[in-house]
Design a protein around this motif. Structure first.
Motif, short mmCIF file in Angstrom:
data_model
loop_
_atom_site.label_atom_id
_atom_site.label_comp_id
_atom_site.label_asym_id
_atom_site.label_seq_id
_atom_site.Cartn_x
_atom_site.Cartn_y
_atom_site.Cartn_z
N ASP A 7 0.84 -1.19 0.00
CA ASP A 7 0.00 0.00 0.00
C ASP A 7 0.88 1.24 0.00
OD1 ASP A 7 0.83 0.58 2.62
OD2 ASP A 7 -0.93 -0.33 3.52
N ILE A 8 0.28 2.40 -0.10
CA ILE A 8 1.01 3.67 -0.21
C ILE A 8 1.93 3.88 1.00
CG2 ILE A 8 0.77 6.17 -0.31
CD1 ILE A 8 -0.14 5.07 -2.87
N LYS A 9 1.44 3.65 2.21
CA LYS A 9 2.25 3.87 3.40
C LYS A 9 3.45 2.94 3.41
CE LYS A 9 2.24 4.05 8.45
NZ LYS A 9 3.66 4.15 8.44
N GLN A 10 3.25 1.68 3.09
CA GLN A 10 4.36 0.74 3.04
C GLN A 10 5.39 1.15 1.99
OE1 GLN A 10 1.93 -2.75 2.40
NE2 GLN A 10 2.54 -3.60 4.39
N SER A 11 4.91 1.60 0.84
CA SER A 11 5.81 2.05 -0.22
C SER A 11 6.61 3.27 0.24
CB SER A 11 5.03 2.41 -1.48
OG SER A 11 4.44 1.26 -2.02
N ASN A 12 5.94 4.22 0.87
CA ASN A 12 6.62 5.42 1.36
C ASN A 12 7.64 5.07 2.43
OD1 ASN A 12 5.18 7.06 -0.36
ND2 ASN A 12 3.70 7.69 1.18
N ASP A 13 7.28 4.17 3.34
CA ASP A 13 8.21 3.74 4.38
C ASP A 13 9.42 3.05 3.79
OD1 ASP A 13 6.47 4.77 6.27
OD2 ASP A 13 5.68 2.82 6.89
N PHE A 14 9.19 2.23 2.77
CA PHE A 14 10.28 1.54 2.10
C PHE A 14 11.23 2.53 1.43
CE2 PHE A 14 12.11 -0.22 -1.78
CZ PHE A 14 12.78 -1.34 -1.29
N ILE A 15 10.67 3.50 0.73
CA ILE A 15 11.48 4.50 0.04
C ILE A 15 12.26 5.35 1.04
CG2 ILE A 15 11.36 6.60 -1.38
CD1 ILE A 15 8.97 5.17 -2.84
N LYS A 16 11.61 5.75 2.12
CA LYS A 16 12.28 6.54 3.15
C LYS A 16 13.44 5.76 3.76
CE LYS A 16 11.40 9.17 7.33
NZ LYS A 16 10.39 9.63 8.28
N ALA A 17 13.24 4.49 4.06
CA ALA A 17 14.30 3.66 4.63
C ALA A 17 15.45 3.50 3.64
CB ALA A 17 13.74 2.29 5.02
N LEU A 18 15.14 3.34 2.38
CA LEU A 18 16.16 3.21 1.35
C LEU A 18 17.00 4.49 1.23
CD1 LEU A 18 17.33 1.41 -0.89
CD2 LEU A 18 15.64 2.41 -2.43
N ILE A 19 16.33 5.64 1.24
CA ILE A 19 17.04 6.92 1.18
C ILE A 19 17.92 7.10 2.40
CG2 ILE A 19 16.71 9.43 1.26
CD1 ILE A 19 14.22 8.94 -0.55
N GLN A 20 17.43 6.75 3.58
CA GLN A 20 18.23 6.87 4.80
C GLN A 20 19.48 5.98 4.71
OE1 GLN A 20 17.90 8.87 7.71
NE2 GLN A 20 16.57 9.92 6.26
N LYS A 21 19.29 4.77 4.24
CA LYS A 21 20.41 3.83 4.15
C LYS A 21 21.47 4.35 3.18
CE LYS A 21 21.46 -0.98 3.06
NZ LYS A 21 20.91 -2.27 2.66
N GLN A 22 21.05 4.85 2.04
CA GLN A 22 22.00 5.36 1.05
C GLN A 22 22.68 6.64 1.54
OE1 GLN A 22 23.08 3.76 -1.63
NE2 GLN A 22 21.75 2.11 -0.99
N SER A 23 21.94 7.48 2.23
CA SER A 23 22.52 8.71 2.79
C SER A 23 23.56 8.36 3.84
CB SER A 23 21.43 9.59 3.41
OG SER A 23 20.52 10.02 2.44
N ARG A 24 23.24 7.41 4.68
CA ARG A 24 24.17 6.97 5.73
C ARG A 24 25.44 6.39 5.10
NH1 ARG A 24 20.55 6.02 8.78
NH2 ARG A 24 19.83 4.03 8.06
N ARG A 25 25.27 5.58 4.07
CA ARG A 25 26.42 5.01 3.35
C ARG A 25 27.34 6.10 2.80
NH1 ARG A 25 24.28 0.22 -0.39
NH2 ARG A 25 24.02 -1.19 1.32
N LYS A 26 26.73 7.11 2.20
CA LYS A 26 27.51 8.21 1.63
C LYS A 26 28.25 8.97 2.72
CE LYS A 26 28.19 9.05 -1.86
NZ LYS A 26 29.37 8.63 -2.66
#
Length: 89
Positions: A7-26
């Motif tokens: 659903d939309i919330k799950q998709s948004n949560d997934f995208i937010k977690a992915l962005i956080q992970k990539q930002s942290r990596r950088k």
């Protein structure tokens, strides 16, 4: 990969977690591959050293504003007038 039936919330949560992970990596990559210390990065970016550490360790969310300030210190996007040009690490 995003499942089609999320659903939309799950998709948004997934995208937010992915962005956080990539930002942290950088952030980890930049801090490990430069001579700039955490206290210098904190001073130049205006982001408290404890906050920087918490973001890198995944204990605090990396906001777009904080990420932009940190990337500016490293002249990440190559703009001429950024803090990186004034930095002495």
């Amino acid at each position: 990969m995003i499942e089609e039936n999320l659903d939309i919330k799950q998709s948004n949560d997934f995208i937010k977690a992915l962005i956080q992970k990539q930002s942290r990596r950088k952030l980890v990559e930049l801090t490990q591959n430069t001579d700039c210390s955490m206290d210098q990065l904190a001073r130049l970016s205006g982001v408290n050293e404890e906050v920087l550490s918490a973001m890198i360790n995944g204990e605090r969310e990396i906001t777009p504003n904080m990420l932009a300030r940190i990337l500016d210190v490293y002249n990440y996007f190559g703009e001429e007038d950024l803090l990186f040009n004034q930095m002495v690490c």
